[in-house]
Design an enzyme around this catalytic site. Sequence first.
Site, PDB file in Angstrom:
ATOM      1  N   TRP A   1       0.793  -1.223   0.000  1.00 49.60           N
ATOM      2  CA  TRP A   1       0.000   0.000   0.000  1.00 49.60           C
ATOM      3  C   TRP A   1       0.825   1.271   0.000  1.00 49.60           C
ATOM      4  O   TRP A   1       0.306   2.356  -0.277  1.00 49.60           O
ATOM      5  CB  TRP A   1      -0.900   0.026   1.241  1.00 49.60           C
ATOM      6  CG  TRP A   1      -0.173  -0.322   2.519  1.00 49.60           C
ATOM      7  CD1 TRP A   1      -0.139  -1.530   3.139  1.00 49.60           C
ATOM      8  CD2 TRP A   1       0.674   0.542   3.295  1.00 49.60           C
ATOM      9  NE1 TRP A   1       0.673  -1.477   4.259  1.00 49.60           N
ATOM     10  CE2 TRP A   1       1.173  -0.211   4.380  1.00 49.60           C
ATOM     11  CE3 TRP A   1       1.046   1.888   3.187  1.00 49.60           C
ATOM     12  CZ2 TRP A   1       2.038   0.331   5.333  1.00 49.60           C
ATOM     13  CZ3 TRP A   1       1.906   2.431   4.137  1.00 49.60           C
ATOM     14  CH2 TRP A   1       2.385   1.649   5.199  1.00 49.60           C
ATOM     15  N   ASN A   2       2.122   1.217   0.307  1.00 48.66           N
ATOM     16  CA  ASN A   2       2.843   2.460   0.592  1.00 48.66           C
ATOM     17  C   ASN A   2       3.109   3.330  -0.639  1.00 48.66           C
ATOM     18  O   ASN A   2       3.189   4.547  -0.539  1.00 48.66           O
ATOM     19  CB  ASN A   2       4.147   2.183   1.362  1.00 48.66           C
ATOM     20  CG  ASN A   2       5.078   1.254   0.636  1.00 48.66           C
ATOM     21  OD1 ASN A   2       4.656   0.426  -0.177  1.00 48.66           O
ATOM     22  ND2 ASN A   2       6.358   1.367   0.917  1.00 48.66           N
TER      23      ASN A   2
ATOM     24  N   LYS B   1      -2.710  -8.331  -7.426  1.00 54.20           N
ATOM     25  CA  LYS B   1      -3.359  -8.527  -6.136  1.00 54.20           C
ATOM     26  C   LYS B   1      -2.785  -7.441  -5.219  1.00 54.20           C
ATOM     27  O   LYS B   1      -1.649  -7.532  -4.780  1.00 54.20           O
ATOM     28  CB  LYS B   1      -3.082  -9.931  -5.583  1.00 54.20           C
ATOM     29  CG  LYS B   1      -3.910 -10.278  -4.333  1.00 54.20           C
ATOM     30  CD  LYS B   1      -3.371  -9.629  -3.093  1.00 54.20           C
ATOM     31  CE  LYS B   1      -4.246  -9.906  -1.872  1.00 54.20           C
ATOM     32  NZ  LYS B   1      -4.002  -8.952  -0.773  1.00 54.20           N
ATOM     33  N   HIS B   2      -3.570  -6.403  -4.976  1.00 53.57           N
ATOM     34  CA  HIS B   2      -3.083  -5.253  -4.223  1.00 53.57           C
ATOM     35  C   HIS B   2      -3.363  -5.418  -2.724  1.00 53.57           C
ATOM     36  O   HIS B   2      -4.077  -6.329  -2.296  1.00 53.57           O
ATOM     37  CB  HIS B   2      -3.739  -3.975  -4.736  1.00 53.57           C
ATOM     38  CG  HIS B   2      -2.771  -2.838  -4.872  1.00 53.57           C
ATOM     39  ND1 HIS B   2      -1.770  -2.599  -3.957  1.00 53.57           N
ATOM     40  CD2 HIS B   2      -2.658  -1.858  -5.818  1.00 53.57           C
ATOM     41  CE1 HIS B   2      -1.092  -1.536  -4.325  1.00 53.57           C
ATOM     42  NE2 HIS B   2      -1.593  -1.071  -5.457  1.00 53.57           N
ATOM     43  N   ALA B   3      -2.764  -4.527  -1.937  1.00 54.95           N
ATOM     44  CA  ALA B   3      -2.996  -4.533  -0.488  1.00 54.95           C
ATOM     45  C   ALA B   3      -4.463  -4.250  -0.192  1.00 54.95           C
ATOM     46  O   ALA B   3      -5.122  -3.481  -0.902  1.00 54.95           O
ATOM     47  CB  ALA B   3      -2.110  -3.494   0.190  1.00 54.95           C
TER      48      ALA B   3
ATOM     49  N   SER C   1       6.607  -7.722   3.223  1.00 53.28           N
ATOM     50  CA  SER C   1       7.418  -8.064   4.385  1.00 53.28           C
ATOM     51  C   SER C   1       8.180  -9.365   4.150  1.00 53.28           C
ATOM     52  O   SER C   1       7.822 -10.170   3.287  1.00 53.28           O
ATOM     53  CB  SER C   1       6.534  -8.214   5.616  1.00 53.28           C
ATOM     54  OG  SER C   1       5.707  -9.358   5.498  1.00 53.28           O
TER      55      SER C   1
ATOM     56  N   GLU D   1      10.974  -8.185  -3.227  1.00 49.26           N
ATOM     57  CA  GLU D   1      11.542  -6.999  -2.572  1.00 49.26           C
ATOM     58  C   GLU D   1      10.878  -6.896  -1.214  1.00 49.26           C
ATOM     59  O   GLU D   1       9.679  -6.642  -1.125  1.00 49.26           O
ATOM     60  CB  GLU D   1      11.301  -5.749  -3.420  1.00 49.26           C
ATOM     61  CG  GLU D   1      12.124  -4.558  -2.973  1.00 49.26           C
ATOM     62  CD  GLU D   1      11.402  -3.668  -1.992  1.00 49.26           C
ATOM     63  OE1 GLU D   1      11.574  -3.889  -0.768  1.00 49.26           O
ATOM     64  OE2 GLU D   1      10.666  -2.781  -2.424  1.00 49.26           O
ATOM     65  N   LEU D   2      11.676  -7.098  -0.156  1.00 50.15           N
ATOM     66  CA  LEU D   2      11.096  -7.361   1.163  1.00 50.15           C
ATOM     67  C   LEU D   2      11.496  -6.353   2.239  1.00 50.15           C
ATOM     68  O   LEU D   2      11.449  -6.648   3.422  1.00 50.15           O
ATOM     69  CB  LEU D   2      11.489  -8.779   1.604  1.00 50.15           C
ATOM     70  CG  LEU D   2      11.165  -9.886   0.595  1.00 50.15           C
ATOM     71  CD1 LEU D   2      11.640 -11.232   1.095  1.00 50.15           C
ATOM     72  CD2 LEU D   2       9.674  -9.918   0.273  1.00 50.15           C
TER      73      LEU D   2
ATOM     74  N   CYS E   1      10.291   1.352   1.882  1.00 52.05           N
ATOM     75  CA  CYS E   1      11.255   0.260   2.022  1.00 52.05           C
ATOM     76  C   CYS E   1      12.683   0.787   2.060  1.00 52.05           C
ATOM     77  O   CYS E   1      13.536   0.238   2.757  1.00 52.05           O
ATOM     78  CB  CYS E   1      11.106  -0.722   0.857  1.00 52.05           C
ATOM     79  SG  CYS E   1       9.490  -1.496   0.751  1.00 52.05           S
TER      80      CYS E   1
ATOM     81  N   GLU F   1      12.495  -3.594  11.403  1.00 53.81           N
ATOM     82  CA  GLU F   1      12.245  -2.526  10.444  1.00 53.81           C
ATOM     83  C   GLU F   1      11.247  -1.548  11.051  1.00 53.81           C
ATOM     84  O   GLU F   1      10.161  -1.938  11.493  1.00 53.81           O
ATOM     85  CB  GLU F   1      11.683  -3.079   9.128  1.00 53.81           C
ATOM     86  CG  GLU F   1      11.452  -1.993   8.097  1.00 53.81           C
ATOM     87  CD  GLU F   1      10.994  -2.538   6.757  1.00 53.81           C
ATOM     88  OE1 GLU F   1      11.160  -1.824   5.746  1.00 53.81           O
ATOM     89  OE2 GLU F   1      10.466  -3.669   6.708  1.00 53.81           O
TER      90      GLU F   1
END
Length: 457
Positions: free
Chosen positions: A129-130, A153-155, A206, A227-228, A261, A358
């Site tokens: 979502w960010n 598939k979005h947040a 995440s 990408e986490l 991130c 994080e």
Amino acid sequence: MFLSINPATGGELARYEPHSAADVDQALGEAVAAQRAWRKTRMVERCALLRKVAQALRAERDTYALLITQEMGKPIREAEAEIEKSAWTCEFYAEHAPRFLADELIPSNATESRVVFDPLGVVLAVMPWNYPFWQFFRFFAPAIAAGNGSILKHAANVPGCALAIEQALVNAGVPAGLSRSLLIPSSAVAGLIGDDRIAAVTLTGSTPVGQLVAAEAGKHLKKQVLELGGTDPFIVLADADIARAAEFGARARFQNTGQSCIAAKRFIVEEKVADAFTEQFISHVRALRTGDPMDRDTQVGPIARADLRDDLHRQVMQSVREGAHVALGGDAIAGPGAFYAPTVLDHVELDMTACREEIFGPVAPIIRVRDAEQAVAVANDTEYGLGAALWTGDLSRAYHLARDIEAGAVFVNGQVASDARLPFGGIKKSGYGRELGVYGIREFTNIKTLWVGPAQV
């Protein structure tokens, strides 16, 4: 039911019905059919379409930016910039994809041998979502240029953005079915990954979710790009321009309300200049304007969800109990909305929560070290390895130190940022694979050897 909640007010914006199993099945079937036709199009047609996508995004920039701000709280100026960056990335690949994917002639014993780049098929994109538009379009532009299709598939907290993205692509003339947004629960992702109509998967999210996606994709032997996130270090050495480091450090930490991130998440400062840096850094942070994200002067908006703000406060309080000093802020802002005061934690140690976990919000931990060698050791003492910033006046030493920093990117005397011209991704528990640049466009291709005989003696 998917709810869209304004994090600045806590009020409900809209409700969306989830897609049914039949809807998903139909979308997958249509995506496969559309991609089979799309892969046969000429590169010039794909590039022309990407330029139309860029035009469609800019045509509705204000509408899309408003939606981003309402659904996840990004300050409106930053939301507008996100739409522009998405459009520019489409134009970048429209210009450079022909070169990035051109056949490569390789000398061998063949009469002719070359490497060609074929599309994989329909790629599942599981997005956060960010940066609800940018995260998708940095994947979409190269993937479509390479001849692939996409399923988004979005947040769950940005369903309006997910549907707006699909509509933007329709407005641009993207072939029907080639890119779809599905409103489905996270529990349905495993089934999508296992479906034979999905060729590969990309995730930004995440580490725990990345591990689940990697396990599921690995079970089905499907390509992944993950990408986490991370705990990106921002190293300030004694010979750095302290004033500029403090100024850029505040931007690097508090952009997007710290919910990035690649935001600077650990400020590792050489002891000789730690007091001076901290004083100037706090001055910049104190000057940040926090408030209504629709106000064009706002620089720090709300956290995207109330539960995320609560978890952020837990991290701060746990760090304080462990010995960190609150130099500024340190608490939620009273009133409606999920606001948290811009916070600076000083004298943070390696074993504290603010250093180990994080921190996804407007909180900046400062870690003091004796010298450059210890700074690099502290920077590497993490499970993550996405981005890193190194501030020093000695560029010859910077090149040497940058090689020793375990990260997917090191920015010297600057703020870590994603750029369509440069590869983006991490190592360790920050994931693997690359987005953007020439490397990103080739991730979702079959890098095929084409050997033509007879063999040469």
